[in-house]
Design a protein around this motif. Structure first.
Motif, PDB file in Angstrom:
ATOM      1  N   GLN A  77      -6.213  57.617 -11.041  1.00 40.28           N
ATOM      2  CA  GLN A  77      -5.934  59.047 -11.183  1.00 40.28           C
ATOM      3  C   GLN A  77      -5.968  59.453 -12.662  1.00 40.28           C
ATOM      4  O   GLN A  77      -6.612  60.440 -13.044  1.00 40.28           O
ATOM      5  CB  GLN A  77      -4.553  59.355 -10.581  1.00 40.28           C
TER       6      GLN A  77
ATOM      7  N   ASP B 177       1.799  53.705 -15.717  1.00 41.58           N
ATOM      8  CA  ASP B 177       2.245  53.555 -14.323  1.00 41.58           C
ATOM      9  C   ASP B 177       1.447  52.416 -13.707  1.00 41.58           C
ATOM     10  O   ASP B 177       0.358  52.619 -13.175  1.00 41.58           O
ATOM     11  CB  ASP B 177       2.050  54.848 -13.532  1.00 41.58           C
TER      12      ASP B 177
ATOM     13  N   ARG C  20       2.418  52.529  -8.981  1.00 44.85           N
ATOM     14  CA  ARG C  20       1.965  53.323  -7.838  1.00 44.85           C
ATOM     15  C   ARG C  20       0.496  53.109  -7.524  1.00 44.85           C
ATOM     16  O   ARG C  20      -0.333  52.967  -8.418  1.00 44.85           O
ATOM     17  CB  ARG C  20       2.219  54.819  -8.089  1.00 44.85           C
TER      18      ARG C  20
ATOM     19  N   ASP D 150       1.707  57.412 -20.104  1.00 49.24           N
ATOM     20  CA  ASP D 150       2.158  57.798 -18.764  1.00 49.24           C
ATOM     21  C   ASP D 150       3.126  56.729 -18.258  1.00 49.24           C
ATOM     22  O   ASP D 150       3.020  55.557 -18.637  1.00 49.24           O
ATOM     23  CB  ASP D 150       0.946  57.884 -17.817  1.00 49.24           C
TER      24      ASP D 150
ATOM     25  N   THR E  80       1.413  62.741 -14.673  1.00 47.81           N
ATOM     26  CA  THR E  80       0.030  62.338 -14.924  1.00 47.81           C
ATOM     27  C   THR E  80      -0.863  63.549 -15.169  1.00 47.81           C
ATOM     28  O   THR E  80      -1.668  63.579 -16.102  1.00 47.81           O
ATOM     29  CB  THR E  80      -0.473  61.497 -13.733  1.00 47.81           C
TER      30      THR E  80
HETATM   31 MG   LIG Z   1       1.758  59.731 -12.177  1.00 51.27          MG
END
Ligand SMILES: [Mg+2]
Ligand SMILES: Nc1nc2c(ncn2[C@@H]2O[C@H](COP(=O)(O)OP(=O)(O)OP(=O)(O)O)[C@@H](O)[C@H]2O)c(=O)[nH]1
Ligand SMILES: Nc1nc2c(ncn2[C@@H]2O[C@H](COP(=O)(O)OP(=O)(O)OP(=O)(O)O)[C@@H](O)[C@H]2O)c(=O)[nH]1
Ligand SMILES: [K+]
Ligand SMILES: [Mg+2]
Lengths: 300, 280
Positions: free
Chosen positions: B121, B112, B115, B164, B89
């Motif tokens: 993020q 992603d 998570r 990502d 990331t």
């Molecule tokens: Mg990541």
């Protein structure tokens, strides 16, 4: 890809037909293979060196029992020694945390991306569900994008409280606020998840020293990636030397790495490896099992 | 300067220096054997021997030091993969910023969906880089997000789409199959995509990196490597084994957590750091 130790050694000992006691030369030849096996398993060089020396002393002159080959005998000696170093004589300690005197602070430290936040959640869940403790989690990671939110989301998932996020505070301020809330709120344990940091980053190492001094943790756990290579020794030495750790958690042991970092960590710090992380889910945490890891390091 | 005869003892010391960099025993033996060839018994200083070693490492690494290639396709699709926590990331944020600075229009897809706070993020990185981030709800299918992102990037006329993905260990077949599916779905839109599949490796990783490259290459057709966390004391010697075994290009290295902490891979610098050769 990795030959396991038994195969390596059977090759060596096929050439030796002698029976009786293990001679110094036999042992030396065998231990060269052991050294390579350890290094391929990512045991740090100085640790592998010391380990081999210790085994050399133990093995030389040992009688070879009739029922086993010299190779098998050496494997057994190596395996037993590895297991005993990994267990470190405090097997009763494995899987337990010092959480008397509520609220007991637990400080989580380690390199970037090692698994601190995830492990904080896993341990909180375990303490809550297995030991009936009231746990408060707080993120002191004021640097990484969405690090605090990550812990908050995990808290919601596992039903464990997190300290409300307040922008603009320092790590020490957050730690103090966690302590206060844990005390006032009647929590048994408060867990402090910290930002990832390099062991050579003086500013950030000082920050976590200050956090330690502010709360006096009952446990300071170094969270280490089980796939770590040669740098394991240095990381363990620096974190233990500067902050003083009470134990290690090895993550990503669900991978197919050999986990030699376990030996490096244990040998260098003398501190127990308490848990292993076996996945991303919140219940993927187990008590460290020296026997299993010893076999894994040797590829057996 | 003290000179010593190049003998077995000295070679063993060199081997150990290389092993301590995570090069692995086999490769370390091979590299030192190359140094020793025709030089045994010669008198050398420790600086000279380190220079030879560094030159040998740089020679091996020279062929794999290549920046990420750019293609005229719009969008050029860059898929970023790797094990958990390796730096995927963060690297996307850094790369997006570099491409933006080079005048490219970039879109990021937050693939992603697993998570906790992975999307948030990446959104922060998008803001920092000045690049839009396409998202899907937590738990949704990353392949369908990738497909939607391609449609969107195409419609917007973006130069680059960076995708990502969630971290996954290469021995997790279910997760590797999920990744293979992402690639298949992307190819439905554009048979040449992903144009780049970057495997992000953590410099602190030991010998397991070999298995990472092997499996990710097999299942996701990796086209290049990025190694992160070289700002630490880990030397990333495994890259030498990887260059030897796979020959995949190394596009960049991560040297910190800030947006500008991504550099081209420089074989000479890498070799000097690995051998402990002080430069300048
Ligand atoms: Mg990541
Ligand atoms: N497979 C596997 N993944 C894990 C394990 N523990 C953590 N992870 C994953 O590793 C990645 C990093 O974990 P984090 O908990 O965010 O690591 P961290 O140390 O808090 O990272 P920073 O705060 O950025 O330094 C995430 O994708 C986690 O899901 C484990 O035992 N096995
Ligand atoms: N020191 C240093 N830290 C880095 C570097 N690249 C990434 N990091 C840190 O490593 C940690 C993990 O980075 P991420 O970008 O979240 O890794 P990831 O591969 O996306 O992780 P998952 O999505 O959880 O699998 C974060 O704390 C980053 O700030 C680097 O080059 N140097
Ligand atoms: K370094
Ligand atoms: Mg974290």
């Amino acid at each position: 890809m990795f030959e396991n130790l038994s195969e390596r050694l059977s090759g060596v000992f096929d050439r030796l037909t002698k029976q009786g006691a293990l001679s110094e030369d036999d042992v030396k030849t065998a231990l060269r293979e052991v050294r390579v096996a350890l290094l391929e398993a990512d045991v740090s060089l100085p640790v592998a060196r010391d380990f081999v020396k210790a085994v050399q002393e133990k093995a030389t002159g040992q009688a070879v029992t009739k029922s086993v080959t010299p190779g098998q005998q050496v494997v057994k000696i190596v395996h037993d020694e590895l297991k005993s170093v990994l267990a470190g004589g405090d097997e009763a300690d494995l899987g337990t945390l010092k959480i008397d005197n509520p609220p007991a602070p637990i400080l989580m430290v380690g390199l970037q991306g090692s698994g601190k936040t995830t492990t904080t959640g896993k341990l909180a869940k375990r303490l809550t569900e297995k030991e009936g403790k009231r746990v408060l989690m707080a993120s002191l990671d004021i640097y990484r994008p969405a690090a605090m939110q990550q812990l908050q989301v995990l808290g919601t998932q596992i039903g464990v409280d997190t300290l409300p996020i307040v922008a603009g505070e320092s790590a020490v301020q957050i730690a103090k606020r966690a302590k206060q809330q844990a005390t006032l709120g009647g929590y048994d344990v408060y867990m402090l998840d910290t930002a990832g940091r390099l062991q050579i980053d003086e500013v950030l190492m000082k920050e976590v020293e200050d956090v330690r001094d502010a709360v006096n943790p009952r446990e300071t756990l170094l969270v280490v990636d089980g796939l770590t290579g040669q740098v394991a020794v240095e990381v363990a030495e620096e974190f233990d030397g500067k902050i003083g750790i009470s134990g290690v958690v090895l993550t990503r042991m669900d991978g197919d790495g050999r986990g030699g970092a376990a030996l490096s960590m244990r040998a260098v710090t003398g501190k127990p490896i308490k848990f292993v992380g076996l996945g991303e889910k919140m219940d993927a945490l187990e008590t460290f099992d020296p026997d299993r890891i010893a076999g894994r390091i040797l590829g057996m | 300067e003290v000179k010593r005869e190049l003998d077995d003892d000295m070679l063993e010391q060199l081997e150990e220096l290389l092993i301590a960099s995570d090069m692995g025993v086999d490769t370390a033996l091979r590299v030192t054997a190359n140094i020793a060839e025709g030089r045994m018994g010669r008198r050398v200083s420790s600086r000279e021997i380190k220079e030879m070693l560094a030159a040998e490492v740089a020679r091996i690494m020279d062929t794999v030091a290549r920046p990420m290639p750019l293609y005229p396709s719009k969008p050029q699709v860059v898929l970023v993969v790797g094990v958990n926590g390796s730096g995927k990331t963060t690297t996307i944020g850094k790369l997006a910023s570099q491409f933006r600075a080079a005048g490219k229009s970039v879109v990021i897809a937050a693939g992603d969906t697993f998570r906790a706070a992975a999307v948030e993020q990446l959104q922060v990185w998008g803001e920092r880089a000045g690049v839009p981030v396409l998202t899907a709800p937590e738990g949704s299918d990353p392949a369908s997000l990738a497909f939607d992102a391609m449609t969107k990037a195409e419609a917007d006329g973006a130069d680059l789409l960076m995708i990502d993905t969630a971290g996954r260990l290469q021995n997790r077949q279910d997760l590797m199959e999920e990744l293979a599916k992402i690639v298949r779905v992307i190819r439905k839109k554009d048979p040449d995509a992903p144009h780049n599949t970057l495997l992000v490796l953590d410099a602190t990783t030991g010998q397991n990196a070999i298995s990472q490259v092997e499996t990710f290459q097999k299942l996701a057709d990796v086209s290049g490597l990025v190694m992160t966390k070289l700002d630490g004391t880990a030397k990333g010697g495994i890259l030498v084994s990887l260059a030897d075994k796979f020959g995949l290009p190394i596009h960049a290295i991560g040297v910190g957590e800030q947006i500008d902490d991504l550099q081209p891979f420089d074989p000479e610098e890498f070799a000097a750091a690995l051998t402990g050769l002080e430069t300048s």
